[in-house]
Write an enzyme that holds these catalytic residues in place. Structure first.
Site, PDB file in Angstrom:
ATOM      1  N   SER A 120       0.827  -1.114   0.047  1.00  0.00           N
ATOM      2  CA  SER A 120      -0.108   0.005  -0.071  1.00  0.00           C
ATOM      3  C   SER A 120       0.846   1.260  -0.099  1.00  0.00           C
ATOM      4  CB  SER A 120      -0.924  -0.053   1.298  1.00  0.00           C
ATOM      5  OG  SER A 120      -1.891   1.196   1.296  1.00  0.00           O
ATOM      6  N   ASP A 168      -6.818  -2.434  -1.222  1.00  0.00           N
ATOM      7  CA  ASP A 168      -7.790  -2.880  -1.887  1.00  0.00           C
ATOM      8  C   ASP A 168      -7.810  -4.735  -1.919  1.00  0.00           C
ATOM      9  OD1 ASP A 168      -9.358  -0.586  -2.722  1.00  0.00           O
ATOM     10  OD2 ASP A 168      -7.749  -0.149  -3.977  1.00  0.00           O
ATOM     11  N   HIS A 227     -16.195   5.334  -8.338  1.00  0.00           N
ATOM     12  CA  HIS A 227     -14.586   5.064  -7.903  1.00  0.00           C
ATOM     13  C   HIS A 227     -13.730   4.859  -9.179  1.00  0.00           C
ATOM     14  CE1 HIS A 227     -11.987   2.292  -5.138  1.00  0.00           C
ATOM     15  NE2 HIS A 227     -11.557   3.016  -6.071  1.00  0.00           N
ATOM     16  N   ASP A 284     -13.775  -6.679 -30.277  1.00  0.00           N
ATOM     17  CA  ASP A 284     -12.788  -7.400 -30.477  1.00  0.00           C
ATOM     18  C   ASP A 284     -12.410  -8.094 -28.972  1.00  0.00           C
ATOM     19  OD1 ASP A 284     -12.153  -7.409 -33.086  1.00  0.00           O
ATOM     20  OD2 ASP A 284     -10.740  -5.522 -32.622  1.00  0.00           O
ATOM     21  N   HIS A 310      -6.308  -2.681 -10.691  1.00  0.00           N
ATOM     22  CA  HIS A 310      -7.317  -1.814 -10.261  1.00  0.00           C
ATOM     23  C   HIS A 310      -6.684  -0.469 -10.429  1.00  0.00           C
ATOM     24  CE1 HIS A 310      -9.901   0.984  -8.270  1.00  0.00           C
ATOM     25  NE2 HIS A 310      -9.171   1.124  -7.339  1.00  0.00           N
ATOM     26  N   HIS A 317      -6.935   3.941 -11.404  1.00  0.00           N
ATOM     27  CA  HIS A 317      -7.864   5.358 -11.419  1.00  0.00           C
ATOM     28  C   HIS A 317      -7.674   6.117 -12.811  1.00  0.00           C
ATOM     29  CE1 HIS A 317      -9.062   5.988  -7.171  1.00  0.00           C
ATOM     30  NE2 HIS A 317      -8.735   4.936  -7.158  1.00  0.00           N
ATOM     31  N   TYR A 363      -7.398 -14.636 -35.412  1.00  0.00           N
ATOM     32  CA  TYR A 363      -6.610 -13.682 -35.147  1.00  0.00           C
ATOM     33  C   TYR A 363      -5.306 -14.187 -34.449  1.00  0.00           C
ATOM     34  CZ  TYR A 363      -4.992  -9.153 -33.515  1.00  0.00           C
ATOM     35  OH  TYR A 363      -4.316  -7.812 -33.200  1.00  0.00           O
TER      36      TYR A 363
END
Lengths: 235, 235, 235, 235
Positions: D46, D77, D172, D121, D96, D98, D230
């Site tokens: 953290s 988190d 969030h 896609d 995660h 922002h 692909y």
């Protein structure tokens, strides 16, 4: 030693320009370079990250979609490239990206209006957005029909592929072309800037209008007309 | 050895600042530096990519558009530069770009309102957008008349070229100037930032108003007034 | 040797972070670092480009605006810094920029609503925009009164400078502060991101609402509350 | 020597990709990599800046939130990561951030519509935005309940976590996942681009509609269907 060494090198270098010009994230783009006399083109292999790409990885394919040289599977959009090389004489390079602003106009299903001389320096028309194709064509030979979709769009709007070297595929993204792969990449970069400026123009003035015909013609002609005086004689 | 070595070096360095400041893509821009006493200016050659540009490539031209020194063709906008040097005493540099936000305001045919002190630190007026010229002038000596278009715009709006060192050509893009080429380039960068901030301001508040006259004057004067106290004495 | 060597070095490093974080163009910003016990602060000299700046150029000034050490003229905003250091105990650094999105909200004369946890991780309130000051104050001791303008704004809106470490000066731009200069710069970078996200949020949904009070408090408290559990113990 | 050296290295490298891809400012993000057989995952500590981060700093935690190895406090988190690893078999990485555009859609409380093939896609559905949780859950075991919030959202909208590897937490920001940490980071980058394009699409055409079902399915299947063509066979 490969017969296509130079063709593959030119194709490789044009592909490597895409991340440098911020026109792709990950593998969302592909460039090809054609040799019209030999009836073949070199194209990026499918799904290979640019940072791992090597010139010898380029795949050489003929205009009927047969691999002529190369160990890897060519770009999933190869059929579209072949279709256009077969029909449009004189083009030597094709570029497809998912560049942000061009894609956004394609997703909005809107032609990009000609708002200024940056656009008119390159062509005299709105950049066309080809409408999505019919469901049965999508389910069929999709990439081949994408070539047809581009051709139909240019016919419907009475556009010349020699003047307007760029198109948006509705809900998908841009294809550009030119005398060689580097010119096709140049057109992709120019299209992205035109798309961004046109977006901002409409945000500033939702009633913005195309520039007048005389100014379009002046700017196009000073670069491409009979008495062109932009650039050096030898360019 | 060239009489104009220093002039060409100054012109070259100012041109090379454009890609570094993200004000141009490809060759969409040009900067000149004038020597008023000699009645000449150095300017970028037409259509040469910045990465290939060398100081000795700069073309020296007199105010009547005659090439004095240089093997290359000067920028296609050379006539506009010459026109302004001839009429506006004291300016020593001119810069033209197709920077994104400034072009977008030009394409929107809108003056850039004075919304904040970033703008007022540089001048006290809206950045003018000159309306497109008449069709017959476009068909004629277009680049020369672009200089006239700027002059007319400043007369119509009663602006001083010594205070407002920037203009938008409608449907085209910005021209800026200053005591030398570096100052002209500085003004292009500042204009691009002002244009971007003004765009965002109107997106956040479509009813945004110019800042009040007292605040405009205060900020302009602390940098440019009689009792200016910004920067160092020697600056 | 200077008594303030360490103070000046800290101030210098914080200033140099501004261009690295894309928070300034040219000289449009300044950071100071205070030594509360000595009653002085070091601040950037006025109008010096960041690429030429040296640690020894920092100017040391007392809270009454008297230069204590340094050959250069301090930032034109020095009076604002001194005003705040004198009144707000415990702050050790102040930062002023013209960063694009924060300035745009300031020019729009709008508080930045609290739309998400990125904002709530830093404080629980809308970022205030201080209304422009009266004409007579602008004409008077303008930079000193800018400090007063910030103080009045915090009083009017009942904000704590210890919680909300940022403000927008209407039609001008942001000031931020913190325990030291680095924290003030951090707050400037965070403010710019919050300003950008809030702008985009309103573009996507013009009816967007602030997040609910319980979620604001949860995120603020997990970083700043009594039982904070973000980061390491020693941080 | 650590049993988890390889796990921690993989986690570290995926975390270090975030600043390189411009998906984080400061410490606003975290990535984990799981070892399903061992029932543990490595996660970023953290509040540690990316430029100071070392592979040995990664914290190893079991799915019940007990630290198995590591001196630092794991990401705030961590409980959300553990919740998802416990319930969604086959995912090996979670990310995660922002990131700006994804957060802006989350703050707008809007699902991201599927406007083009760049989106198709990767999956066939709008990117869901989970509504904020009830006040009592926020006050309780908030990070654990964030996992529940994601699960409930996928159930309500009848989405498969194996197809749609991304979600927005209302007010969030985004969580993404995949077979490993690198794939989760890839999904975060793709989501940011999809979010940006969808925003621009609606600015250009507020009436823009999702692309047609046949085109969604074609693009999804050519990358992920039974007859996918692909990429290279071995990819």
């Amino acid at each position: 030693m490969s017969t296509y060494k130079e063709l593959k090198r030119a194709c490789f270098e044009a592909n490597m320009a895409l991340p440098k010009l911020n026109l792709v994230v990950y593998t969302f783009g592909n460039v090809s370079q054609a040799d019209a006399d030999a009836g073949v083109f070199a194209i990026k292999p499918s799904g290979i990250p640019y940072e791992e790409l090597k010139a010898e990885d380029m795949v050489v394919v003929d205009f009927e979609n047969q691999v002529v040289e190369g160990k890897m599977r060519p770009s999933s959009d190869t059929r579209t490239h072949g279709f256009l090389y077969q029909r449009w004489k004189g083009i030597g390079g094709i570029c497809h990206t998912h560049s942000t602003y061009a894609v956004s106009w394609a997703q909005a299903l809107r032609d990009i209006p000609i708002f200024g001389t940056t656009h008119a320096d390159h062509n005299t028309r709105a950049i066309p957005c080809a409408p999505p194709m019919a469901d049965d064509l999508i389910a069929g030979d999709y990439e081949y029909m994408t070539g047809q979709q581009i051709l139909d769009c240019f016919q419907d709007k009475q556009l010349s592929y020699q003047e307007v070297e760029m198109v948006l595929i509705g809900n998908h993204g841009p294809f550009t072309w030119g005398k060689d792969a580097q010119k096709a990449v140049y057109n992709s970069r120019v299209l992205e800037e035109i798309a961004r400026m046109a977006y901002l123009t409409l945000q500033i003035n939702p009633d913005a209008r195309p520039l007048k015909a005389s100014l379009i013609q002046k700017h196009y002609d000073r670069k491409h007309g009979a008495g062109a005086y932009y650039g050096q004689e030898s360019c």
